[in-house]
Design a protein around this motif. Structure first.
Motif, PDB file in Angstrom:
ATOM      1  N   ARG A  37       0.832  -1.202   0.000  1.00  7.48           N
ATOM      2  CA  ARG A  37       0.000   0.000   0.000  1.00  7.48           C
ATOM      3  C   ARG A  37       0.870   1.256   0.000  1.00  7.48           C
ATOM      4  O   ARG A  37       0.621   2.186  -0.778  1.00  7.48           O
ATOM      5  CB  ARG A  37      -0.903  -0.014   1.223  1.00  7.48           C
ATOM      6  CG  ARG A  37      -1.738   1.246   1.364  1.00  7.48           C
ATOM      7  CD  ARG A  37      -2.533   1.244   2.651  1.00  7.48           C
ATOM      8  NE  ARG A  37      -3.238   2.505   2.846  1.00  7.48           N
ATOM      9  CZ  ARG A  37      -3.964   2.791   3.917  1.00  7.48           C
ATOM     10  NH1 ARG A  37      -4.083   1.890   4.895  1.00  7.48           N
ATOM     11  NH2 ARG A  37      -4.568   3.948   4.016  1.00  7.48           N
ATOM     12  N   ARG A  38       1.901   1.285   0.854  1.00 14.94           N
ATOM     13  CA  ARG A  38       2.789   2.447   0.881  1.00 14.94           C
ATOM     14  C   ARG A  38       3.521   2.613  -0.448  1.00 14.94           C
ATOM     15  O   ARG A  38       3.695   3.741  -0.933  1.00 14.94           O
ATOM     16  CB  ARG A  38       3.791   2.312   2.033  1.00 14.94           C
ATOM     17  CG  ARG A  38       3.179   2.448   3.413  1.00 14.94           C
ATOM     18  CD  ARG A  38       4.259   2.610   4.467  1.00 14.94           C
ATOM     19  NE  ARG A  38       5.104   1.416   4.547  1.00 14.94           N
ATOM     20  CZ  ARG A  38       4.876   0.381   5.342  1.00 14.94           C
ATOM     21  NH1 ARG A  38       3.797   0.379   6.143  1.00 14.94           N
ATOM     22  NH2 ARG A  38       5.695  -0.651   5.362  1.00 14.94           N
TER      23      ARG A  38
ATOM     24  N   ASP B 109       1.804   9.139  -6.127  1.00 11.25           N
ATOM     25  CA  ASP B 109       2.303  10.503  -5.966  1.00 11.25           C
ATOM     26  C   ASP B 109       3.311  10.852  -7.064  1.00 11.25           C
ATOM     27  O   ASP B 109       3.296  11.972  -7.601  1.00 11.25           O
ATOM     28  CB  ASP B 109       2.951  10.665  -4.592  1.00 11.25           C
ATOM     29  CG  ASP B 109       1.932  10.583  -3.467  1.00 11.25           C
ATOM     30  OD1 ASP B 109       0.737  10.844  -3.744  1.00 11.25           O
ATOM     31  OD2 ASP B 109       2.319  10.244  -2.334  1.00 11.25           O
TER      32      ASP B 109
ATOM     33  N   GLU C 156       1.076   4.015  -2.950  1.00  9.71           N
ATOM     34  CA  GLU C 156       0.820   5.429  -2.672  1.00  9.71           C
ATOM     35  C   GLU C 156       1.975   6.296  -3.162  1.00  9.71           C
ATOM     36  O   GLU C 156       1.749   7.375  -3.727  1.00  9.71           O
ATOM     37  CB  GLU C 156       0.602   5.622  -1.165  1.00  9.71           C
ATOM     38  CG  GLU C 156      -0.729   5.070  -0.661  1.00  9.71           C
ATOM     39  CD  GLU C 156      -0.877   5.216   0.844  1.00  9.71           C
ATOM     40  OE1 GLU C 156       0.141   5.569   1.498  1.00  9.71           O
ATOM     41  OE2 GLU C 156      -1.979   4.973   1.363  1.00  9.71           O
TER      42      GLU C 156
END
Length: 227
Positions: free
Chosen positions: A77-78, A85, A81
């Motif tokens: 998930r990180r 970005d 993300e």
């Protein structure tokens, strides 16, 4: 009766037998039977402990696997993300490329590039505009290549003609020098013709005929006597 209570009772009975075997409060069971029972209870407790230990290990393994899976999902998930970005902050090349405006696109693009579904979706519309821009640039590049090939062919023909013309310069120069030499030799061979030309013969004066002489004489008057 629980296992702990049974074990405690057996231990008390063994203590009483050890202190006073003839006491009336001592149990009527022989010590060997009590010890055998105690051993059986010990085996059962060990079996139950091993069973609980195995069950606990299985649960712990399942928990560790679930925890590891959760950590992997959190890491993924990180990572996603961060990638999102980066994509949002990425400067796409099409933003710096001059493309056809919306009015030109609607006027020049074929129907398959501007269907109703494409025009309603901004993302699909941008992709369609980029595809149209690519097709137009490829068409213009092909036309440019064709013109460039034609220009190269003309340049090659011009260079070939120039080489042929340059090849004729020396023979023409030699021919001119030869003609001058011939003219010079001719002038040496006939110097009198060029220096003092001979006089042309006089033209013969025609003699008048008798009839012309009679015409030239004046007519005499009839009354005038002849000499």
């Amino acid at each position: 009766m629980s296992v702990d209570t049974s074990v405690e009772t057996l231990l008390n009975n063994l203590r009483q037998l050890a202190v006073d075997p003839s006491s009336s409060q001592a149990p009527q069971h022989p010590p060997g039977a009590l010890i055998a029972r105690l051993r059986a209870i010990n085996r059962n407790s060990n079996t139950a402990a091993n069973s609980k230990r195995e069950a606990t290990a299985e649960v712990r393994t399942a928990i560790n696997a679930t925890n590891l899976q959760l950590q992997n999902l959190m890491y993924e998930r990180r990572h996603l993300e961060r990638e999102i970005d980066k994509c949002r902050q990425f400067a796409f090349i099409y933003q710096d490329i001059p493309i056809h405006g919306m009015e030109e696109f609607e006027a020049c693009a074929p129907e398959e590039f501007q269907t109703a579904d494409i025009m309603e979706d901004d993302h699909q519309l941008m992709l369609s505009r980029l595809r149209f821009e690519l097709a137009e640039r490829q068409r213009l590049q092909a036309k440019r290549d064709a013109l460039d090939n034609e220009r190269k062919a003309i340049v090659a023909d011009t260079e070939s003609f120039q080489k042929e013309t340059d090849g004729l310069a020396k023979p023409l120069e030699d021919l001119g020098n030869l003609m001058l030499d011939v003219q010079h030799r001719i002038n040496k061979l006939v110097p009198s013709a060029t220096a003092s030309p001979s006089p042309a013969p006089e033209a013969m004066t025609p003699q008048p005929t008798k009839s012309e002489e009679l015409k030239d004489e004046p007519m005499q008057d009839a009354s005038t006597p002849a000499p």
